[in-house]
Design an enzyme around this catalytic site. Structure first.
Site, PDB file in Angstrom:
ATOM      1  N   GLU A  96      10.387  -4.694   4.611  1.00 37.43           N
ATOM      2  CA  GLU A  96      10.419  -6.106   4.203  1.00 37.43           C
ATOM      3  C   GLU A  96      10.121  -6.239   2.705  1.00 37.43           C
ATOM      4  O   GLU A  96      10.813  -6.955   1.973  1.00 37.43           O
ATOM      5  CB  GLU A  96       9.361  -6.916   4.980  1.00 37.43           C
ATOM      6  CG  GLU A  96       9.656  -7.107   6.452  1.00 37.43           C
ATOM      7  CD  GLU A  96       9.101  -5.996   7.315  1.00 37.43           C
ATOM      8  OE1 GLU A  96       8.893  -4.861   6.802  1.00 37.43           O
ATOM      9  OE2 GLU A  96       8.906  -6.237   8.518  1.00 37.43           O
ATOM     10  N   HIS A 146      -5.998 -33.324  17.605  1.00 33.80           N
ATOM     11  CA  HIS A 146      -4.909 -34.145  18.153  1.00 33.80           C
ATOM     12  C   HIS A 146      -3.798 -33.275  18.728  1.00 33.80           C
ATOM     13  O   HIS A 146      -2.686 -33.760  18.952  1.00 33.80           O
ATOM     14  CB  HIS A 146      -4.367 -35.076  17.065  1.00 33.80           C
ATOM     15  CG  HIS A 146      -5.428 -36.006  16.568  1.00 33.80           C
ATOM     16  ND1 HIS A 146      -5.709 -37.206  17.186  1.00 33.80           N
ATOM     17  CD2 HIS A 146      -6.318 -35.879  15.556  1.00 33.80           C
ATOM     18  CE1 HIS A 146      -6.716 -37.799  16.547  1.00 33.80           C
ATOM     19  NE2 HIS A 146      -7.106 -37.008  15.566  1.00 33.80           N
ATOM     20  N   GLY A 205      -4.893  -1.992   4.910  1.00 33.55           N
ATOM     21  CA  GLY A 205      -4.137  -3.148   4.423  1.00 33.55           C
ATOM     22  C   GLY A 205      -4.835  -4.461   4.716  1.00 33.55           C
ATOM     23  O   GLY A 205      -4.956  -5.336   3.849  1.00 33.55           O
ATOM     24  N   ARG A 206      -5.329  -4.620   5.929  1.00 34.81           N
ATOM     25  CA  ARG A 206      -5.944  -5.896   6.325  1.00 34.81           C
ATOM     26  C   ARG A 206      -7.353  -6.076   5.747  1.00 34.81           C
ATOM     27  O   ARG A 206      -7.994  -7.096   5.972  1.00 34.81           O
ATOM     28  CB  ARG A 206      -5.953  -6.023   7.849  1.00 34.81           C
ATOM     29  CG  ARG A 206      -6.566  -4.835   8.579  1.00 34.81           C
ATOM     30  CD  ARG A 206      -6.213  -4.862  10.059  1.00 34.81           C
ATOM     31  NE  ARG A 206      -6.701  -3.709  10.799  1.00 34.81           N
ATOM     32  CZ  ARG A 206      -6.048  -2.570  10.923  1.00 34.81           C
ATOM     33  NH1 ARG A 206      -4.888  -2.404  10.329  1.00 34.81           N
ATOM     34  NH2 ARG A 206      -6.550  -1.580  11.653  1.00 34.81           N
ATOM     35  N   GLU A 252      -4.962  -6.644  14.701  1.00 38.23           N
ATOM     36  CA  GLU A 252      -4.438  -5.322  14.331  1.00 38.23           C
ATOM     37  C   GLU A 252      -5.577  -4.300  14.415  1.00 38.23           C
ATOM     38  O   GLU A 252      -5.359  -3.133  14.703  1.00 38.23           O
ATOM     39  CB  GLU A 252      -3.837  -5.363  12.908  1.00 38.23           C
ATOM     40  CG  GLU A 252      -2.824  -4.253  12.667  1.00 38.23           C
ATOM     41  CD  GLU A 252      -2.074  -4.388  11.336  1.00 38.23           C
ATOM     42  OE1 GLU A 252      -2.686  -4.189  10.288  1.00 38.23           O
ATOM     43  OE2 GLU A 252      -0.864  -4.681  11.365  1.00 38.23           O
ATOM     44  N   LYS A 254       0.835  -1.199   0.000  1.00 43.29           N
ATOM     45  CA  LYS A 254       0.000   0.000   0.000  1.00 43.29           C
ATOM     46  C   LYS A 254       0.874   1.255   0.000  1.00 43.29           C
ATOM     47  O   LYS A 254       0.698   2.144  -0.802  1.00 43.29           O
ATOM     48  CB  LYS A 254      -0.918  -0.039   1.226  1.00 43.29           C
ATOM     49  CG  LYS A 254      -1.832   1.155   1.329  1.00 43.29           C
ATOM     50  CD  LYS A 254      -2.806   1.011   2.479  1.00 43.29           C
ATOM     51  CE  LYS A 254      -3.517   2.339   2.707  1.00 43.29           C
ATOM     52  NZ  LYS A 254      -4.501   2.289   3.776  1.00 43.29           N
ATOM     53  N   LYS A 265       9.237  -0.943  14.259  1.00 38.95           N
ATOM     54  CA  LYS A 265       9.850  -0.630  12.958  1.00 38.95           C
ATOM     55  C   LYS A 265      10.936   0.428  13.138  1.00 38.95           C
ATOM     56  O   LYS A 265      12.027   0.318  12.580  1.00 38.95           O
ATOM     57  CB  LYS A 265       8.801  -0.054  12.005  1.00 38.95           C
ATOM     58  CG  LYS A 265       7.775  -1.012  11.490  1.00 38.95           C
ATOM     59  CD  LYS A 265       6.926  -0.281  10.430  1.00 38.95           C
ATOM     60  CE  LYS A 265       5.658  -1.010  10.087  1.00 38.95           C
ATOM     61  NZ  LYS A 265       4.776  -0.242   9.213  1.00 38.95           N
TER      62      LYS A 265
END
Ligand code: F6P
Length: 563
Positions: free
Chosen positions: A220, A402, A285-286, A371, A214, A526
């Site tokens: 990253e 399990h 973003g999410r 978030e 965005k 960050k």
């Protein structure tokens, strides 16, 4: 200014209905005649103790009509539906960033119109969608070719957070809809392992990279994009295909596209803005998988599949907007989450898809919910006086059975859980005469039944269990679950499912009075990473500036790193 009442104070009020353990009926998805999938709602709520009902119900929750009435009153008191309407209308409800919150505009039909900040948002959305679809068609048909004229075999999406989790989750979920011969891969982590492992067996001549960010500033993503660009150019250089600046430029133009709101930064990176797909600051973003961020998915499943995906979102949006409060699934599920976390002390919420295709869905929901709702102050900046934001987690069944179900069945903590399953499998396999999907789903039905009804000490004794271990084998029951079922995991159903959780998250945030659409909490780490980097690289001055514990860790790294 909307303020939440204090749920703790609310919880202290006498609640005779609290002891009534009750059940509610169906929340399921069904295909309508028009082929659009709609969320169906609890038809009625009854107040029978679930431990005596002894028959399966789709909602096995600790609720009764009186409680639901209280929760709906809480929603009214906190202005949930007013805020919903303001969100859909494009008002700036993201107060700390002064932005509209309009992911719902991404899935509205082209015939709608909505003016936001002086722009027709729906027209803008469809202009970009058409561009994404045209690109997807060219890649799928083989018309889009790489520098040596070969069609694309692998699409690599480079992005992180919302620019990764949605596309990878949806790609995994919709694998049966992916065009044969096409594959998508995803690089997100700045751990070099991710880029290294993902590209190691790829052919640069048939690889197309989508850089999705965005902001186009995320460390990253920009680092990974540069690393993949170097990998691609080096590979082409070794084969004598890239030989000079002009062929380098051509290779980037044919093998790199971008998705971003910052098209100027895309150009700076060297990607032709003609090969960039935009979106807008009002898409978080999410909440962006249904924007151009989903380009890799649109390529994989095709424009028609992607349009179905968007139609599913829109069907759930309309349900959230139009259904009466007492039949409104996202509203009720959001309020139930508030009930369990603020009133009954549940800290976590499990999401347990009985579908291997949904194996990344819990991870996707972690960003969406945590978030969004991991906040400690209200929209007016005042501190909240109650818990916000449950910890969402989960794994597909039956694997989870399990592993961690023991705690959900017999632990001391209440873990409300959503179970998700589909009537029809993609793989109709059998074990002899046994239908494998039925073996699978018998677990889905059994688990929610066991959690709801448990097993009494009398039942355990009747099995001849020695008295000393009777208590260890008792299941208390009354552990709440909501089951969500659909005929099959189609693009439309996946769209509905995502929109359902978006709106559940919205409802909870609205009750708590927080801004669910900012994410300031990710900033400090960050900034510190940038400050710490020189210390790792060898600067003694930067090392000395660290606290004792961080210094010791960096010293350990420096001693043990061999270069
Ligand atoms: O750091 C958190 C975050 O801002 C997320 O909200 C976002 O989805 C992610 O980083 C990636 O951001 P971008 O798409 O701008 O690279």
């Amino acid at each position: 200014m909307i303020r939440s009442p204090d749920p703790v104070e609310f919880a202290r009020r006498p609640r005779p209905w609290f002891r009534e353990r009750s059940r509610a009926t169906a929340s399921s998805f069904q295909e309508s005649e028009a082929g659009v999938t709609r969320g169906q709602v609890p038809a009625k709520l009854e107040c029978e103790p679930i431990s005596t009902v002894r028959r399966p119900h789709e909602w096995k929750n600790l609720v009764c009509p009186t409680l639901v009435g209280h929760l709906l009153a809480l929603a009214e008191q906190t202005g949930v539906l007013e805020l919903r309407d303001r969100m859909f209308a494009g008002e700036h409800i993201n107060v700390t960033e002064d932005r509209a919150v309009l992911h719902t505009a991404l899935r509205r039909p082209a015939t709608d119109s909505l003016t936001v900040d002086g722009q027709d948002a729906i027209a803008d959305v469809h202009e970009v969608l058409e561009k994404v679809y045209a690109f997807a068609r060219r890649v799928r048909s083989g018309e889009w070719v790489g520098i040596t004229g070969k069609p694309v075999k692998t699409v690599v999406n480079v992005g992180i957070g919302g620019s990764d989790l949605g596309p990878v989750m949806a790609y995994e979920a919709l694998k049966p809809y992916v065009q044969e011969g096409l594959e998508c891969r995803f690089i997100s982590n700045i751990d070099p392992t991710d880029a290294g492992e993902t590209t190691k067996d790829l052919d640069p001549e048939t690889t197309l990279v989508i850089v999705a960010s965005k902001t186009f500033t995320t460390l990253e993503t920009i680092t990974n994009a540069k690393v993949v660009r170097a990998w691609l150019l080096d590979g082409l250089r070794e084969r004598g295909i890239v030989t000079d600046e002009a062929s380098e430029k051509e290779a980037i133009a044919k093998h790199f596209v971008a998705v971003s709101t910052a098209l100027d930064k895309v150009a700076e990176f060297g990607i032709d803005p003609a090969n960039a797909f935009g979106f807008w600051s009002w898409v978080g973003g999410r909440y962006s998988v249904d924007s151009a961020v989903g380009t890799s998915l649109a390529v994989a499943i095709g424009p028609e599949g992607f349009a179905d995906f968007l139609a599913g979102f829109n069907a759930m949006d309309r349900h959230f907007l139009e259904a009466a409060p007492e039949k409104n699934v996202p509203l009720l599920m959001g309020l139930l989450n508030v009930w369990y976390s603020n009133f009954l002390g549940a800290d976590t919420h499990a999401v347990l898809p009985y579908s291997q295709y949904l194996h990344r869905f819990p991870a996707y929901l972690q960003q969406l919910t945590m978030e969004s709702n991991g906040k400690s102050v209200r929209r007016d900046g005042s501190p909240v006086t109650y818990e916000t934001g449950e910890v969402f987690w989960g794994e597909p069944g039956t694997n989870g059975q399990h592993a961690f179900y023991q705690l959900i069945h017999q632990g001391t903590r209440m873990v409300p859980a959503d179970f998700i399953a589909f009537a029809n499998p993609t793989w109709a396999l059998g074990d002899g005469d046994a239908d494998m999907h039925e073996l699978f789903l018998s677990n889905f039905f059994a688990q929610t039944k066991a959690l709801a009804f448990g097993k009494t000490s009398e039942e355990v004794r009747a099995e001849g269990t020695p008295e000393a271990i009777v208590s260890a084998r008792v299941f208390t029951g009354n552990r709440p679950t909501t089951s969500i079922m659909a005929p099959a995991l189609t693009p439309s159903v996946l769209g509905q499912l995502i929109a359902l959780y978006e709106h559940i998250t919205f409802v909870e945030g609205a009750v708590w009075g927080i801004d669910s659409f900012d994410q300031w909490g990710v900033e400090l780490g960050k900034v510190l990473a940038k400050q710490i980097l020189p210390a790792i690289e060898g600067s003694s001055e930067a090392l000395d500036a660290q606290d004792q514990s961080t210094r010791a860790l960096i010293e350990y790294y420096r001693t043990n790193r061999t270069k």
